[in-house]
Design an enzyme around this catalytic site. Structure first.
Site, mmCIF file in Angstrom:
data_model
loop_
_atom_site.group_PDB
_atom_site.id
_atom_site.type_symbol
_atom_site.label_atom_id
_atom_site.label_comp_id
_atom_site.label_asym_id
_atom_site.label_seq_id
_atom_site.Cartn_x
_atom_site.Cartn_y
_atom_site.Cartn_z
ATOM 1 N N ASP A 1 0.883 -1.160 0.000
ATOM 2 C CA ASP A 1 0.000 0.000 0.000
ATOM 3 C C ASP A 1 0.927 1.218 0.000
ATOM 4 O O ASP A 1 2.150 1.093 0.107
ATOM 5 C CB ASP A 1 -0.938 0.001 1.213
ATOM 6 C CG ASP A 1 -2.217 0.819 0.928
ATOM 7 O OD1 ASP A 1 -3.286 0.219 0.769
ATOM 8 O OD2 ASP A 1 -2.115 2.063 0.853
ATOM 9 N N ASP B 1 4.395 3.865 -3.577
ATOM 10 C CA ASP B 1 3.456 4.765 -4.252
ATOM 11 C C ASP B 1 3.439 4.369 -5.727
ATOM 12 O O ASP B 1 4.407 4.625 -6.450
ATOM 13 C CB ASP B 1 3.911 6.217 -4.062
ATOM 14 C CG ASP B 1 2.964 7.192 -4.759
ATOM 15 O OD1 ASP B 1 2.105 6.728 -5.539
ATOM 16 O OD2 ASP B 1 3.093 8.401 -4.513
ATOM 17 N N ASP C 1 -7.155 -3.183 -6.274
ATOM 18 C CA ASP C 1 -8.416 -2.685 -5.670
ATOM 19 C C ASP C 1 -8.193 -1.179 -5.470
ATOM 20 O O ASP C 1 -7.808 -0.729 -4.401
ATOM 21 C CB ASP C 1 -8.628 -3.429 -4.339
ATOM 22 C CG ASP C 1 -9.969 -3.146 -3.714
ATOM 23 O OD1 ASP C 1 -10.804 -2.481 -4.349
ATOM 24 O OD2 ASP C 1 -10.180 -3.591 -2.567
ATOM 25 N N CYS D 1 -15.140 0.284 -5.813
ATOM 26 C CA CYS D 1 -16.500 0.312 -5.249
ATOM 27 C C CYS D 1 -17.156 1.611 -5.718
ATOM 28 O O CYS D 1 -17.755 2.336 -4.945
ATOM 29 C CB CYS D 1 -16.501 0.161 -3.730
ATOM 30 S SG CYS D 1 -15.456 1.332 -2.869
#
Ligand SMILES: C[S@@+](CC[C@H](N)C(=O)[O-])C[C@H]1O[C@@H](n2cnc3c(N)ncnc32)[C@H](O)[C@@H]1O
Length: 386
Positions: free
Chosen positions: A243, A270, A288, A341
């Site tokens: 991440d 990053d 994601d 999402c």
């Protein structure tokens, strides 16, 4: 002053002070911590009024805040409400009408289309009307029961008198106010995960065999929801997670430890940096991506009022750069799974087109997992191969 007016006044103050800089849930928690005079009934009623207000989105904007609070609680309640009973008894008598009927009752049918201000940005796969109506209701809380744990989880929920519905073999739907974390061992026995978040990897068994070792990189892993799901589906997977910041991964390390996942690699990176190179390839890369979260806004309805249209462009650029960079680590013959999402075309179908024209990835399938008709979130996935 009656307690009903005191709740209305407090709600008016809170929604007027709130400027959208943090989730409303944390803002109101801080307000209640500051104002110790509010007991649990006060907090419940004030929260309900405030959330009802935000669920109006951009509708009824010319009305005073107090009126919008009452309209909001009327439109978003399904059973009798104490404030309405006191101040708008006729509305309370009509509380069981459906959302369309309530707009007609208020003689304000034209306001419905103002609830979700960005309908021109929605994907054509999203039913605009059903999506708008869904903004008036809080989705359910879903848990995904981990393999072999269904009996123990059901026993514990029953012992704690927590009502639930079994959605499928591993998914349980629970009312939002339930104290699930006190009843079961979260992450060890079950994870809190939206119904459709639980489904986004369902496509993989058609492409990746269950008995063969393979390497996967979850490149936007956050607290590891998709990674734990992958590990439950494929215990043999050699898992790498990353991440943007190590601090974000701290929660993942803790959840993995509770989930009994010990064998994995992790690093922070990053992925927008043009200099980013990972000298490693994987059979599967899960991206994601950071997104508007618009498929989850019925959980955070303050976004209807505060999200700015230009932020979609910001996410679109981020998604292009993160997906292109991470896709370079797919092994020949491997797979790239893009997930959001979001319900916006710019964050989904447009990124699919971009990847097809700027990389050698070939699209296998893309799909929306519709949640707005099931009290759940809506997600998008696209699976590519190289
Ligand atoms: C939608 S969340 C991932 C959720 C996670 N996969 C799960 O299932 O719990 C997107 C993540 O992307 C990360 N992110 C944002 N910008 C990034 C960047 N430039 N490089 C890498 N990761 C980034 C965010 O920190 C966030 O954790």
């Amino acid at each position: 002053m009656s307690r009903f007016y005191s709740w209305l006044n407090a709600s008016q103050e809170f929604v007027s002070m709130y400027k959208g800089e943090e989730p409303f849930a944390s803002f109101i928690k801080k307000q209640f911590a500051k104002h110790k005079k509010y007991g649990s009934t006060d907090r419940k009623n004030i929260s309900q009024l405030c959330y009802g207000f935000f669920r109006l989105g951009k509708a009824f904007e010319e009305q005073p805040v107090i009126d919008r609070l009452l309209i909001g609680v009327f439109l978003s309640s399904r059973s009798s409400n104490d404030v309405l009973q006191e101040i708008k008894p006729l509305w309370n008598e009509n509380i069981t009408l459906n959302t369309h009927e309530k707009f007609s009752f208020l003689q304000a049918k034209e306001e419905l289309s103002k609830v979700f201000p960005l309908h021109h940005k929605l994907s054509s796969k999203i039913d605009r009307e059903v999506f708008q109506i869904s903004m008036f209701h809080q989705p359910l809380l879903f848990i995904r029961v981990r393999p072999g744990k269904i009996d123990v989880v059901e026993q514990k929920l029953k012992a704690a008198a927590i009502q639930y519905n079994r959605v499928n073999d591993s998914c349980l739907a629970i009312a939002n106010s339930s104290k699930v974390d006190a009843a079961i061992h979260l992450n060890r026995d079950a994870v809190i995960q939206d119904l459709n978040s639980q489904k986004v990897l369902d496509i993989l068994p058609g492409y990746i065999q269950s008995d063969r070792p393979f390497g996967a990189w979850d490149c936007c892993a956050a607290s590891g929801g998709k990674s734990i799901l992958l590990k439950d589906m494929y215990p043999q997977v050699e898992l790498t997670v990353s991440d943007i910041r190590e601090t974000i991964l701290r929660n993942l390390h803790q959840r993995f430890s509770q989930a009994g996942i010990k064998d994995y690699h992790s690093f922070d990176a990053d992925l927008t940096q043009p200099t980013f190179i990972l000298n490693k390839t994987f059979d599967l890369v899960i991206c994601d991506a950071p997104c508007s979260g618009s498929g989850t806004w019925s959980r955070t309805p303050e976004q209807l009022a505060f999200f700015k249209e230009e932020t979609i462009d910001h996410y679109n650029k981020l998604q292009k750069s993160i997906s292109l960079n991470s896709s370079k680590s797919v092994r020949k013959g491997g797979y790239f799974l893009y997930i959001t999402c979001s319900v916006f075309e710019n964050e989904n179908e447009d990124i699919v087109q971009f990847l097809q024209s700027h990389s050698s990835l070939k699209l296998l399938c893309q799909q929306y997992f519709i949640g707005y008709d099931k009290s759940a979130d809506t997600l998008f996935t696209a699976l590519f191969t190289l």
